[in-house]
Design a protein around this motif. Structure first.
Motif, PDB file in Angstrom:
ATOM      1  N   GLY A   1       1.278  14.805   9.985  1.00 24.82           N
ATOM      2  CA  GLY A   1       0.646  14.188   8.823  1.00 24.82           C
ATOM      3  C   GLY A   1       1.682  13.604   7.885  1.00 24.82           C
ATOM      4  N   VAL A   2       1.326  12.480   7.266  1.00 25.26           N
ATOM      5  CA  VAL A   2       2.244  11.805   6.356  1.00 25.26           C
ATOM      6  C   VAL A   2       2.312  12.574   5.043  1.00 25.26           C
ATOM      7  N   LYS A   3       3.523  12.936   4.635  1.00 22.86           N
ATOM      8  CA  LYS A   3       3.708  13.634   3.373  1.00 22.86           C
ATOM      9  C   LYS A   3       3.968  12.636   2.255  1.00 22.86           C
ATOM     10  N   PRO A   4       3.541  12.922   1.029  1.00 25.21           N
ATOM     11  CA  PRO A   4       3.776  11.989  -0.076  1.00 25.21           C
ATOM     12  C   PRO A   4       5.260  11.728  -0.332  1.00 25.21           C
ATOM     13  N   GLU A   5       6.135  12.691  -0.042  1.00 19.83           N
ATOM     14  CA  GLU A   5       7.567  12.472  -0.244  1.00 19.83           C
ATOM     15  C   GLU A   5       8.097  11.357   0.639  1.00 19.83           C
TER      16      GLU A   5
ATOM     17  N   ILE B   1       0.833  -1.202   0.000  1.00 16.66           N
ATOM     18  CA  ILE B   1       0.000   0.000   0.000  1.00 16.66           C
ATOM     19  C   ILE B   1       0.865   1.248   0.000  1.00 16.66           C
ATOM     20  N   LEU B   2       1.954   1.220   0.759  1.00 13.90           N
ATOM     21  CA  LEU B   2       2.860   2.366   0.799  1.00 13.90           C
ATOM     22  C   LEU B   2       3.450   2.646  -0.580  1.00 13.90           C
ATOM     23  N   VAL B   3       3.869   1.598  -1.281  1.00 19.00           N
ATOM     24  CA  VAL B   3       4.452   1.779  -2.616  1.00 19.00           C
ATOM     25  C   VAL B   3       3.409   2.324  -3.586  1.00 19.00           C
ATOM     26  N   ILE B   4       2.180   1.804  -3.503  1.00 22.34           N
ATOM     27  CA  ILE B   4       1.123   2.270  -4.406  1.00 22.34           C
ATOM     28  C   ILE B   4       0.829   3.751  -4.177  1.00 22.34           C
ATOM     29  N   TYR B   5       0.723   4.156  -2.911  1.00 28.47           N
ATOM     30  CA  TYR B   5       0.392   5.545  -2.613  1.00 28.47           C
ATOM     31  C   TYR B   5       1.566   6.490  -2.834  1.00 28.47           C
ATOM     32  N   SER B   6       2.764   5.952  -3.051  1.00 26.81           N
ATOM     33  CA  SER B   6       3.873   6.829  -3.423  1.00 26.81           C
ATOM     34  C   SER B   6       3.704   7.367  -4.844  1.00 26.81           C
ATOM     35  N   PHE B   7       2.837   6.736  -5.624  1.00 26.69           N
ATOM     36  CA  PHE B   7       2.531   7.202  -6.981  1.00 26.69           C
ATOM     37  C   PHE B   7       1.228   7.994  -7.027  1.00 26.69           C
ATOM     38  N   ASN B   8       0.690   8.337  -5.880  1.00 24.53           N
ATOM     39  CA  ASN B   8      -0.567   9.065  -5.814  1.00 24.53           C
ATOM     40  C   ASN B   8      -0.347  10.524  -6.203  1.00 24.53           C
ATOM     41  N   ALA B   9      -1.152  11.012  -7.108  1.00 25.10           N
ATOM     42  CA  ALA B   9      -1.013  12.398  -7.554  1.00 25.10           C
ATOM     43  C   ALA B   9      -1.542  13.392  -6.535  1.00 25.10           C
ATOM     44  N   SER B  10      -2.397  12.935  -5.632  1.00 27.61           N
ATOM     45  CA  SER B  10      -2.981  13.831  -4.643  1.00 27.61           C
ATOM     46  C   SER B  10      -2.024  14.031  -3.476  1.00 27.61           C
ATOM     47  N   ARG B  11      -2.051  15.227  -2.903  1.00 24.87           N
ATOM     48  CA  ARG B  11      -1.229  15.499  -1.723  1.00 24.87           C
ATOM     49  C   ARG B  11      -1.820  14.853  -0.486  1.00 24.87           C
ATOM     50  N   LEU B  12      -3.113  14.587  -0.484  1.00 22.25           N
ATOM     51  CA  LEU B  12      -3.763  13.923   0.644  1.00 22.25           C
ATOM     52  C   LEU B  12      -3.534  12.418   0.530  1.00 22.25           C
ATOM     53  N   VAL B  13      -3.035  11.835   1.604  1.00 19.05           N
ATOM     54  CA  VAL B  13      -2.688  10.414   1.573  1.00 19.05           C
ATOM     55  C   VAL B  13      -3.933   9.551   1.456  1.00 19.05           C
ATOM     56  N   THR B  14      -5.034   9.973   2.050  1.00 10.25           N
ATOM     57  CA  THR B  14      -6.252   9.153   2.068  1.00 10.25           C
ATOM     58  C   THR B  14      -7.095   9.328   0.819  1.00 10.25           C
ATOM     59  N   VAL B  15      -6.708  10.201  -0.086  1.00  7.54           N
ATOM     60  CA  VAL B  15      -7.489  10.452  -1.304  1.00  7.54           C
ATOM     61  C   VAL B  15      -6.644  10.076  -2.506  1.00  7.54           C
ATOM     62  N   TRP B  16      -7.184   9.198  -3.351  1.00  9.77           N
ATOM     63  CA  TRP B  16      -6.459   8.775  -4.547  1.00  9.77           C
ATOM     64  C   TRP B  16      -6.721   9.768  -5.677  1.00  9.77           C
ATOM     65  N   GLY B  17      -5.645  10.324  -6.225  1.00  3.08           N
ATOM     66  CA  GLY B  17      -5.796  11.327  -7.278  1.00  3.08           C
ATOM     67  C   GLY B  17      -5.217  10.916  -8.606  1.00  3.08           C
ATOM     68  N   GLY B  18      -4.988   9.610  -8.793  1.00  2.68           N
ATOM     69  CA  GLY B  18      -4.411   9.135 -10.048  1.00  2.68           C
ATOM     70  C   GLY B  18      -2.923   8.865  -9.908  1.00  2.68           C
TER      71      GLY B  18
END
Length: 282
Positions: free
Chosen positions: A233-237, A25-42
């Motif tokens: 809060g967890v940052k996407p970086e 899940i962590l690896v998948i959300y590292s490619f999330n375009a959204s700045r919010l960790v809980t919201v998938w933005g592509g």
């Protein structure tokens, strides 16, 4: 007829999912375009590219890798020497005390170890003026002290399985003890040395408690940086850098396993060839 899943198989799958699913899940959300960790933005690679601009986080990564590398080298050397003493010298004065001191960090809470080392460094600074300030050097000493215990246990188990008659035969032929150790004992325990080094590297890279006690200004490691960042809060970086570390560690582990397996296969073939030649010659 379909095969029924046993209880042990279900527990194995559940355990693997519990350990590795958060990493996936962590690896998948590292490619999330959204700045919010809980919201998938592509899907996006912007956070990986943003790591180049995050100098504070990348500096922490560099410091952690540097300390982990030095810790792996020092802990492997010290742990191997301690294991050699415990397995090759059966009786000497203070052996029980020495064995207890070597393995004490395994059962000692890290908070107690970190506090003890902090008090030690403060007392040494007041008495002899060293260390003048806590930093990467004190973190390296603390991590080496902690990881050497794990290396000693791993190498001791391997040394007890090694046939000592080979070492004795080499010494009977005139080889000095240090030459026997370097040319005969070390190659035979090489897999355990590699395992101890990799474990020391991983433990040092992961440590937060010890580093928090013995670090100083300008010596923030990656776990300390992440811990201070996730409280807001967890940052996407952070997901991106954690994914890169997972990739690097996995690749290094695979390469170490591959080359160790090839070396073991070559050693077995050489041993079988030597036995065959000895049999034919007789």
């Amino acid at each position: 007829m379909s095969r029924r899943w046993s209880f042990s198989s279900l527990m194995l799958v559940a355990g693997l999912l519990f350990v590795y699913l958060p990493m996936v899940i962590l690896v998948i959300y590292s490619f999330n375009a959204s700045r919010l960790v809980t919201v998938w933005g592509g899907w996006s690679l912007q956070w990986y590219a943003g790591l180049l601009d995050n100098s504070q986080l990348m500096s922490a990564v560099g410091r952690s890798l540097q300390v982990a590398l030095y810790t792996a080298i020092a802990a492997t050397a010290l742990g191997t020497l301690a294991a050699f003493v415990l397995t090759r010298i059966p009786r000497f004065k203070g052996r029980t005390l020495f064995g207890g001191l070597v393995t004490a960090p395994l059962v000692m809470p890290e908070v107690i170890t970190g506090l003890s080392l902090l008090l030690l460094f403060v007392a040494m600074a007041q008495l002899v003026g060293w260390p003048a300030q806590r930093g990467l050097l004190t973190i390296w000493i603390a991590h080496t002290t902690f990881c050497a215990a794990y290396v000693s246990v791993i190498v001791s188990a391997r040394l007890r399985e090694v046939d000592q008659s080979i070492e004795e035969a080499a010494m009977d032929l005139g080889a000095r003890p240090w030459k026997v150790f370097l040319l005969i004992t070390v190659p035979m325990i090489a897999p355990s040395l590699a395992a101890g080094a990799m474990m020391s590297f991983a433990l040092s890279l992961d440590d937060l408690v010890l580093a928090s006690f013995v670090s100083g200004p300008g010596a923030t490691t990656l776990p300390m940086e992440i811990y201070s960042a996730v409280r807001m809060g967890v940052k996407p970086e952070i997901n991106a850098v954690a994914s890169l570390i997972l990739l690097a560690v996995s690749l290094f582990t695979f390469l170490a396993w591959y080359f160790t397996r090839r070396a073991e296969e070559r050693r077995k073939r050489a041993l079988q060839l030597a036995i065959l030649e000895a049999t034919q010659g007789s």
